[in-house]
Design a protein around this motif. Structure first.
Motif: not given
Length: 542
Positions: A494-497, A502-504, A523-528, A537-542
């Motif tokens: 859901q976060q990705i959607a 537009v690219c990896i 498309g705005q050149k922002e990155r996730l 054992g964890e996932i960090r989102v930034f």
């Protein structure tokens, strides 16, 4: 709660040293054998495989572990039982201060049974071997100069192996010798395992083999580095680099299944994937039900159709006609073989393009990449290639699942090498093999854990050059969603959607078994970014 949101912790390990060698012992196997910073072997382990290629589980009956400053000795006895299979073996792992390691197996059949393989196996990591020279020593003492395959070898790259010598890194020369049987090597990336495997009992010998009660088997392997080997022991700084390479973000899908109800939560997928077997009398009803679900969810349909012959084409095109606007792509499979024959594929492509000129039509298999690699298309009448990967063909532990992620990129590179200019699709992608003699074996208890979410995020990274990816089922024991509630993976999707990538952006990790990164750009050149820390054992989102 166990490791990475699963129900179990990682198995306990014992570190050891033998001269310049380091590694860990874990529940009957040696892992991560290194010289300094260079991983030389991924694993040494025994495998007892029945006549259906199922692996008999080991019950360790006794174990003795002795660790010294520069040497080690480990002995254990294990019993293997699976239906008719009943086998017991004693193992000795030894390493001395001079850097000589040996593994010995002495086993005995406790019943009559059939087997496809019994013996020691060695896994070599892709990163330190691919494309490098190797000298193969044959049983008659002759040597063959060769190279570890860079692209995935469809068949055994080396046969008749009694030993091998290679240089995994500058200044290192390693020798590996086998006794007790004739060995050969396969490229396990065919099954998206990230290793080359050397094993005993050549596949050229007819199998299954009848084993008699009381029959004994003995094998031994010896591993050593040349005395003047110089290993880099400088501490490595764990580093993730962002590269310039980018890939268009693929279409994402999931398998339609009958567990879906109007109350099932929505998921941000582009399409629903559906396998149609035209020899099943209810295929039209199944297609209609999936199309109805897709319409309600505002999704497209991705179809995989198993054809028997050209006689199936008329009813197929007729059945698809009312749904033509809903279908995103259609892959042709064979109902009777690993892939469609060239004449059937050409006829299907012509018929579908005549009726649906803008529909991408693919050539594929409902099985592993092996089936495509060993049966490469003999026609250009297709728009994309498709195969179905999972990370647990040969082993089922959590570390193996993590290790095997990077092989997915090699699969795509190899497919592109024999289908230049064609798109690559992976569908369906599952945690476990779907075609099991026991249906319960296709269900993984880690399906709805944070580990499964981390694995899927990094799978998207390593399959980034694919045009379409279909993961799991929508809902249920093999689904993105459990029957009740949500899951970590659903939340990350859901976060990705919402980010609308537009690219990896490609990244590389100095140690992807410890930390890795999926990096997206919109498309705005922002990155996730989704940074997966396997040690924590964890996932960090930034």
């Amino acid at each position: 709660m166990g490791y990475f949101g699963t129900s179990e912790d990682l198995p306990a390990t014992t570190s050891f040293r033998a001269g310049a060698w380091t590694g860990v012992y874990e529940a009957g196997k040696l892992r991560y054998l290194r010289l300094g910073n260079c991983e030389v072997l991924r694993m040494i382990y025994p495998a007892i495989r029945d006549q259906h290629w199922r692996t008999a589980p080991a019950q360790i009956l006794s174990e003795r572990i002795q660790i010294e400053a520069q040497s080690f000795s480990i002995e254990y006895t294990a019993r293997y039982q699976l239906e008719a299979v009943d086998f017991q073996a004693h193992y000795v792992f030894e390493g001395d201060a001079e850097g000589r390691l040996s593994v010995t197996m002495l086993g005995e059949a406790l019943a009559d049974f059939q087997r496809n393989r019994i013996g020691l196996c060695v896994l070599q990591p892709i990163d330190t071997c691919a494309g490098k020279p190797v000298s193969i020593i044959h049983p008659d003492g002759s040597r063959e100069a060769s190279t570890f395959p860079s692209l995935i070898s469809p068949h055994q790259p080396f046969i008749g192996v009694q030993g091998m010598e290679w240089s995994p890194a500058p200044g290192l020369q390693v020798q590996l010798f086998f006794e007790g049987d004739i060995f050969e090597m396969e490229d396990q990336r065919n099954w998206t395992d990230s290793s080359y495997k050397t094993y005993s009992t050549p596949l050229s010998i007819p199998y299954p083999v009848q084993v008699q009660k009381g029959e004994r088997m003995q094998q031994k392997l010896i591993l050593q580095a040349q005395p003047n080997a110089v290993a880099n022991t400088e501490p490595e700084q764990l580093e993730i680099k962002v590269l310039e390479q980018t890939y268009a973000f693929p279409k994402l899908g999931t398998d339609w299944n009958t567990d879906f109800t109007p109350q099932t939560p929505a998921l941000p997928f582009d399409f629903l994937n559906l396998l149609l077997k035209l020899d099943q009398p209810d295929w039209i009803e199944k297609l209609a039900a999936a199309a109805q679900t897709a319409k309600l969810q505002n999704k497209k349909l991705g179809l995989s159709v198993a054809l028997r012959s050209t006689a199936d084409l008329a009813p197929l095109t007729q059945g698809l006609e009312p749904l033509s606007d809903q279908i995103q792509q259609l892959c042709i499979l064979s109902a009777s073989g690993p892939v469609p024959a060239a004449d059937l594929m050409e006829a299907a492509y012509a018929a579908l393009k005549a009726n649906f000129p803008h529909l991408p039509v693919g050539f594929g298999t409902d099985g592993y990449f092996t089936q495509l690699n060993r049966n490469r298309p003999q026609t250009i009448a297709f728009d994309f290639l498709q195969f179905s990967p999972n990370p647990q063909v040969h082993a089922f532990d959590t570390l193996t699942i993590i290790e095997n992620l990077s092989a997915q990129r090699d699969v795509v590179r190899t497919a592109q090498s024999f289908a230049p200019g064609k798109a690559i699709h992976a569908a369906p992608i599952t945690l476990r093999a779907r075609h099991n003699p026991n249906p319960a074996d296709a269900i993984d208890p880690r399906q709805h854990s944070h580990l499964a979410a981390a694995w899927t995020l990094l799978s998207i990274k390593y399959l980034a050059s694919c045009a379409a990816l279909s993961y799991f089922e929508w809902v249920g024991e093999k689904g993105v969603l459990p029957q009740d509630g949500s899951s970590p993976l659903a939340d990350y999707l859901q976060q990705i959607a919402e980010f609308q990538p537009v690219c990896i952006v490609d990244t590389t990790s100095s140690d992807p078994l410890k930390k890795d990164l999926l990096l997206l750009e919109n498309g705005q050149k922002e990155r996730l970014g989704f940074e997966v820390d396997f040690e924590a054992g964890e996932i960090r989102v930034f």
